[in-house]
Motif scaffolding. Structure first.
Motif, mmCIF file in Angstrom:
data_model
loop_
_atom_site.group_PDB
_atom_site.id
_atom_site.type_symbol
_atom_site.label_atom_id
_atom_site.label_comp_id
_atom_site.label_asym_id
_atom_site.label_seq_id
_atom_site.Cartn_x
_atom_site.Cartn_y
_atom_site.Cartn_z
ATOM 1 N N ARG A 121 0.833 -1.220 0.000
ATOM 2 C CA ARG A 121 0.000 0.000 0.000
ATOM 3 C C ARG A 121 0.861 1.261 0.000
ATOM 4 N NH1 ARG A 121 -3.891 -2.578 4.188
ATOM 5 N NH2 ARG A 121 -5.540 -3.328 2.802
ATOM 6 N N ARG A 122 1.898 1.276 0.850
ATOM 7 C CA ARG A 122 2.799 2.440 0.897
ATOM 8 C C ARG A 122 3.473 2.667 -0.443
ATOM 9 N NH1 ARG A 122 4.506 0.503 5.872
ATOM 10 N NH2 ARG A 122 6.512 -0.141 5.054
ATOM 11 N N GLU A 123 3.957 1.583 -1.067
ATOM 12 C CA GLU A 123 4.638 1.708 -2.362
ATOM 13 C C GLU A 123 3.688 2.248 -3.428
ATOM 14 O OE1 GLU A 123 7.728 1.616 -2.913
ATOM 15 O OE2 GLU A 123 8.528 0.508 -1.211
ATOM 16 N N LEU A 124 2.465 1.739 -3.466
ATOM 17 C CA LEU A 124 1.496 2.198 -4.471
ATOM 18 C C LEU A 124 1.159 3.675 -4.269
ATOM 19 C CD1 LEU A 124 -0.827 -0.918 -4.619
ATOM 20 C CD2 LEU A 124 0.749 -0.140 -6.402
ATOM 21 N N LYS A 125 0.946 4.087 -3.038
ATOM 22 C CA LYS A 125 0.676 5.502 -2.758
ATOM 23 C C LYS A 125 1.877 6.362 -3.136
ATOM 24 C CE LYS A 125 -2.629 4.857 0.982
ATOM 25 N NZ LYS A 125 -2.867 5.002 2.436
ATOM 26 N N GLY A 126 3.059 5.876 -2.805
ATOM 27 C CA GLY A 126 4.271 6.614 -3.137
ATOM 28 C C GLY A 126 4.481 6.775 -4.632
ATOM 29 N N MET A 127 4.182 5.714 -5.394
ATOM 30 C CA MET A 127 4.349 5.799 -6.848
ATOM 31 C C MET A 127 3.353 6.790 -7.449
ATOM 32 S SD MET A 127 5.314 1.948 -8.075
ATOM 33 C CE MET A 127 4.288 1.025 -6.937
ATOM 34 N N ALA A 128 2.111 6.775 -6.974
ATOM 35 C CA ALA A 128 1.116 7.740 -7.467
ATOM 36 C C ALA A 128 1.557 9.167 -7.147
ATOM 37 C CB ALA A 128 -0.249 7.437 -6.862
ATOM 38 N N ALA A 129 2.062 9.387 -5.948
ATOM 39 C CA ALA A 129 2.537 10.720 -5.559
ATOM 40 C C ALA A 129 3.733 11.133 -6.411
ATOM 41 C CB ALA A 129 2.906 10.731 -4.069
ATOM 42 N N PHE A 130 4.621 10.206 -6.704
ATOM 43 C CA PHE A 130 5.807 10.492 -7.525
ATOM 44 C C PHE A 130 5.377 11.006 -8.904
ATOM 45 C CE2 PHE A 130 8.996 9.316 -10.652
ATOM 46 C CZ PHE A 130 10.181 9.713 -10.053
ATOM 47 N N VAL A 131 4.426 10.320 -9.528
ATOM 48 C CA VAL A 131 3.975 10.710 -10.872
ATOM 49 C C VAL A 131 3.260 12.056 -10.820
ATOM 50 C CG1 VAL A 131 2.463 10.074 -12.794
ATOM 51 C CG2 VAL A 131 3.874 8.324 -11.713
ATOM 52 N N ARG A 132 2.388 12.230 -9.829
ATOM 53 C CA ARG A 132 1.671 13.514 -9.709
ATOM 54 C C ARG A 132 2.635 14.674 -9.487
ATOM 55 N NH1 ARG A 132 -1.617 10.895 -5.927
ATOM 56 N NH2 ARG A 132 -3.267 9.815 -7.031
ATOM 57 N N ALA A 133 3.614 14.485 -8.625
ATOM 58 C CA ALA A 133 4.558 15.563 -8.301
ATOM 59 C C ALA A 133 5.396 15.967 -9.506
ATOM 60 C CB ALA A 133 5.482 15.123 -7.149
ATOM 61 N N ALA A 134 5.639 15.021 -10.392
ATOM 62 C CA ALA A 134 6.455 15.314 -11.576
ATOM 63 C C ALA A 134 5.599 15.869 -12.723
ATOM 64 C CB ALA A 134 7.193 14.057 -12.019
ATOM 65 N N GLY A 135 4.330 16.036 -12.487
ATOM 66 C CA GLY A 135 3.479 16.623 -13.519
ATOM 67 C C GLY A 135 2.846 15.612 -14.445
ATOM 68 N N GLY A 136 2.986 14.334 -14.125
ATOM 69 C CA GLY A 136 2.423 13.282 -14.969
ATOM 70 C C GLY A 136 0.978 13.032 -14.730
#
Length: 136
Positions: A121-136
């Motif tokens: 769960r932490r990894e999935l949330k982190g990956m979504a945040a990573f993409v959003r933060a980079a403008g994806g």
């Protein structure tokens, strides 16, 4: 490696083929790295034919893990932000160019520790945040 004989490992050949047959292209960031391609250059070469991005990181390892099945679990398809690829720069460029295609996070079960639900769960949330933060 058997893939070394594949003519489509040469991006110019791949783009010409896609243009000739009016095909869209997928940029798999981990596989591109394994062939030594620069991600930003690959995205530029694909241009308007780029329709899908398989987003994962790449973490080169020792000869022990950089072969066969171990390569797939410990080198390729790593959690975005844990390897050496310029994924933020790629996502920022795609956002600036108003890329409207798909972005699929493609990470193996070992890097996500998929057998442990709280970690997954932490990894999935982190990956979504990573993409959003980079403008994806």
């Amino acid at each position: 490696r058997a893939d070394d004989r594949n003519p489509f490992t040469d991006l110019a050949v791949l783009v010409r083929f896609a243009r000739e047959y009016d095909l869209g292209l997928t940029l798999d960031t981990s596989h591109a790295a394994s062939f030594g391609h620069d991600l930003l250059d690959a995205a530029a070469q694909f241009g308007p034919r780029l329709e899908n991005v398989h987003l994962s990181d790449y973490r080169p390892g020792s000869a022990l893990v950089d072969n066969g099945l171990l390569r797939n679990h410990f080198v390729q398809h790593q959690v975005p932000g844990t390897g050496v690829l310029p994924l933020v720069a790629l996502l920022e460029r795609l956002a600036a160019e108003r890329y409207a295609g798909n972005i699929s996070v493609e990470v193996g079960p070992v890097p996500m520790r998929a057998w442990w639900l709280p970690r997954l769960r932490r990894e999935l949330k982190g990956m979504a945040a990573f993409v959003r933060a980079a403008g994806g």
